[in-house]
Design a protein around this motif. Structure first.
Motif, PDB file in Angstrom:
ATOM      1  N   MET A  14     -13.881   5.800  27.918  1.00 57.33           N
ATOM      2  CA  MET A  14     -13.282   7.096  26.717  1.00 57.33           C
ATOM      3  C   MET A  14     -13.220   8.439  27.876  1.00 57.33           C
ATOM      4  O   MET A  14     -12.049   9.067  27.658  1.00 57.33           O
ATOM      5  N   SER A  15     -14.061   8.643  28.644  1.00 51.34           N
ATOM      6  CA  SER A  15     -14.081   9.715  29.621  1.00 51.34           C
ATOM      7  C   SER A  15     -12.719   9.644  30.615  1.00 51.34           C
ATOM      8  O   SER A  15     -11.925  10.593  30.787  1.00 51.34           O
ATOM      9  N   ALA A  16     -12.514   8.521  30.786  1.00 51.25           N
ATOM     10  CA  ALA A  16     -11.525   8.164  31.998  1.00 51.25           C
ATOM     11  C   ALA A  16     -10.049   8.220  31.185  1.00 51.25           C
ATOM     12  O   ALA A  16      -9.089   9.008  31.782  1.00 51.25           O
ATOM     13  N   GLN A  17     -10.122   7.636  30.293  1.00 53.41           N
ATOM     14  CA  GLN A  17      -8.867   7.895  29.310  1.00 53.41           C
ATOM     15  C   GLN A  17      -8.508   9.503  28.738  1.00 53.41           C
ATOM     16  O   GLN A  17      -7.475   9.816  28.863  1.00 53.41           O
ATOM     17  N   SER A  18      -9.459  10.101  28.695  1.00 51.30           N
ATOM     18  CA  SER A  18      -9.330  11.567  28.479  1.00 51.30           C
ATOM     19  C   SER A  18      -8.897  12.372  29.509  1.00 51.30           C
ATOM     20  O   SER A  18      -8.103  13.239  29.310  1.00 51.30           O
ATOM     21  N   VAL A  19      -9.398  11.764  30.922  1.00 52.91           N
ATOM     22  CA  VAL A  19      -8.734  12.663  31.966  1.00 52.91           C
ATOM     23  C   VAL A  19      -7.294  12.404  32.221  1.00 52.91           C
ATOM     24  O   VAL A  19      -6.288  12.935  32.438  1.00 52.91           O
ATOM     25  N   ARG A  20      -6.966  10.978  31.898  1.00 53.84           N
ATOM     26  CA  ARG A  20      -5.593  10.479  31.917  1.00 53.84           C
ATOM     27  C   ARG A  20      -4.812  11.306  30.823  1.00 53.84           C
ATOM     28  O   ARG A  20      -3.657  11.958  31.269  1.00 53.84           O
ATOM     29  N   LEU A  21      -5.218  11.535  29.615  1.00 52.73           N
ATOM     30  CA  LEU A  21      -4.568  12.291  28.697  1.00 52.73           C
ATOM     31  C   LEU A  21      -4.202  13.786  29.097  1.00 52.73           C
ATOM     32  O   LEU A  21      -3.123  14.164  28.962  1.00 52.73           O
ATOM     33  N   ASN A  22      -5.275  14.206  29.558  1.00 50.86           N
ATOM     34  CA  ASN A  22      -5.116  15.733  29.920  1.00 50.86           C
ATOM     35  C   ASN A  22      -4.173  15.898  31.187  1.00 50.86           C
ATOM     36  O   ASN A  22      -3.482  16.788  31.412  1.00 50.86           O
ATOM     37  N   THR A  23      -4.285  14.837  32.081  1.00 49.03           N
ATOM     38  CA  THR A  23      -3.249  14.810  33.335  1.00 49.03           C
ATOM     39  C   THR A  23      -1.796  14.665  32.726  1.00 49.03           C
ATOM     40  O   THR A  23      -0.992  15.419  33.290  1.00 49.03           O
ATOM     41  N   THR A  24      -1.513  13.703  31.776  1.00 48.01           N
ATOM     42  CA  THR A  24      -0.220  13.677  31.164  1.00 48.01           C
ATOM     43  C   THR A  24       0.173  14.834  30.438  1.00 48.01           C
ATOM     44  O   THR A  24       1.390  15.237  30.521  1.00 48.01           O
ATOM     45  N   ALA A  25      -0.681  15.647  29.924  1.00 46.44           N
ATOM     46  CA  ALA A  25      -0.179  16.927  29.015  1.00 46.44           C
ATOM     47  C   ALA A  25       0.041  18.003  30.113  1.00 46.44           C
ATOM     48  O   ALA A  25       0.876  18.626  29.657  1.00 46.44           O
ATOM     49  N   SER A  26      -0.749  18.001  31.227  1.00 45.16           N
ATOM     50  CA  SER A  26      -0.274  18.998  32.293  1.00 45.16           C
ATOM     51  C   SER A  26       1.071  18.765  32.790  1.00 45.16           C
ATOM     52  O   SER A  26       1.899  19.534  33.106  1.00 45.16           O
ATOM     53  N   ASN A  27       1.128  17.442  32.935  1.00 43.17           N
ATOM     54  CA  ASN A  27       2.605  16.840  33.508  1.00 43.17           C
ATOM     55  C   ASN A  27       3.717  17.266  32.738  1.00 43.17           C
ATOM     56  O   ASN A  27       4.858  17.721  32.956  1.00 43.17           O
ATOM     57  N   LEU A  28       3.495  17.144  31.346  1.00 41.70           N
ATOM     58  CA  LEU A  28       4.526  17.160  30.233  1.00 41.70           C
ATOM     59  C   LEU A  28       5.032  18.626  30.446  1.00 41.70           C
ATOM     60  O   LEU A  28       5.741  19.280  29.844  1.00 41.70           O
ATOM     61  N   ALA A  29       3.667  19.561  30.362  1.00 39.68           N
ATOM     62  CA  ALA A  29       3.833  21.031  30.061  1.00 39.68           C
ATOM     63  C   ALA A  29       4.752  21.294  31.068  1.00 39.68           C
ATOM     64  O   ALA A  29       5.489  22.626  31.167  1.00 39.68           O
ATOM     65  N   ASN A  30       4.696  20.944  32.490  1.00 39.96           N
ATOM     66  CA  ASN A  30       5.456  21.474  33.529  1.00 39.96           C
ATOM     67  C   ASN A  30       6.480  20.780  33.816  1.00 39.96           C
ATOM     68  O   ASN A  30       7.119  20.701  35.122  1.00 39.96           O
ATOM     69  N   ALA A  31       7.016  19.816  33.099  1.00 41.47           N
ATOM     70  CA  ALA A  31       8.243  18.924  33.189  1.00 41.47           C
ATOM     71  C   ALA A  31       9.358  19.843  33.617  1.00 41.47           C
ATOM     72  O   ALA A  31      10.374  19.443  34.277  1.00 41.47           O
ATOM     73  N   ASN A  32       9.600  20.882  32.925  1.00 41.93           N
ATOM     74  CA  ASN A  32      10.917  21.644  33.077  1.00 41.93           C
ATOM     75  C   ASN A  32      10.764  22.870  33.873  1.00 41.93           C
ATOM     76  O   ASN A  32      11.296  23.816  33.938  1.00 41.93           O
ATOM     77  N   SER A  33       9.643  22.960  34.874  1.00 44.70           N
ATOM     78  CA  SER A  33       9.210  24.163  35.574  1.00 44.70           C
ATOM     79  C   SER A  33      10.366  24.160  36.766  1.00 44.70           C
ATOM     80  O   SER A  33      10.915  23.203  37.375  1.00 44.70           O
ATOM     81  N   VAL A  34      10.576  25.428  37.369  1.00 47.47           N
ATOM     82  CA  VAL A  34      11.464  25.645  38.274  1.00 47.47           C
ATOM     83  C   VAL A  34      11.019  26.587  39.472  1.00 47.47           C
ATOM     84  O   VAL A  34       9.908  27.506  39.011  1.00 47.47           O
ATOM     85  N   SER A  35      11.411  26.265  40.619  1.00 48.27           N
ATOM     86  CA  SER A  35      10.503  27.132  41.552  1.00 48.27           C
ATOM     87  C   SER A  35      11.785  27.248  42.704  1.00 48.27           C
ATOM     88  O   SER A  35      12.905  26.697  42.852  1.00 48.27           O
TER      89      SER A  35
END
Length: 139
Positions: A14-35
């Motif tokens: 459960m702890s490992a999958q929680s890290v995976r979900l948090n990482t996925t959420a971070s990726n989705l939050a930054n999917a449209n970022s521009v630099s």
């Protein structure tokens, strides 16, 4: 393997999958970022899992779990776009988009959610078995 170890193993899952979900959420939050540079652009991140095997007292008993070894950035190419009028364009008129693949991240999110749910069900089954064992001792 005792039922208490089963609870420990499902907790690591459960702890490992929680890290995976948090990482996925971070990726989705930054999917449209521009630099304005490739170095500053957000890159997709993925957790690295490893089975953890601890042998106790001569290798007779083993406890297996999941360990998060780290989080790595993707080396997939960034999306470069010519947009000279964009406020974040570089000197050559290019902007850089993140390399996050939204479809892959959604699939990761569903997979992590189901794996987490499975670990919860395993822990619940172990708890019920422990409870039934205690009930047998009463009779």
């Amino acid at each position: 393997m005792s039922l208490l170890r089963v609870l420990d193993i499902s907790a690591t899952g459960m702890s490992a999958q929680s890290v995976r979900l948090n990482t996925t959420a971070s990726n989705l939050a930054n999917a449209n970022s521009v630099s304005s540079s490739a170095e500053q652009t957000y890159r997709s991140r993925q957790p690295i899992f490893a089975a953890e095997l601890n042998r106790a007292q001569g290798g007779l008993s083993s406890d297996v779990g999941v360990k998060v070894q780290g989080i790595v950035e993707s080396d997939a190419p960034l999306n470069k776009e010519y947009a000279p009028n964009h406020p974040k364009s570089d000197a050559d008129g290019f902007i850089y988009h993140s390399n996050v693949n939204v479809m892959e991240e959604m699939a990761n999110m569903i997979s992590a959610s189901r794996a987490y749910q499975t670990n919860v069900q395993i822990a619940d089954a172990a708890k019920q078995m422990l409870s039934r064992t205690l009930q047998m001792g009463k009779g």
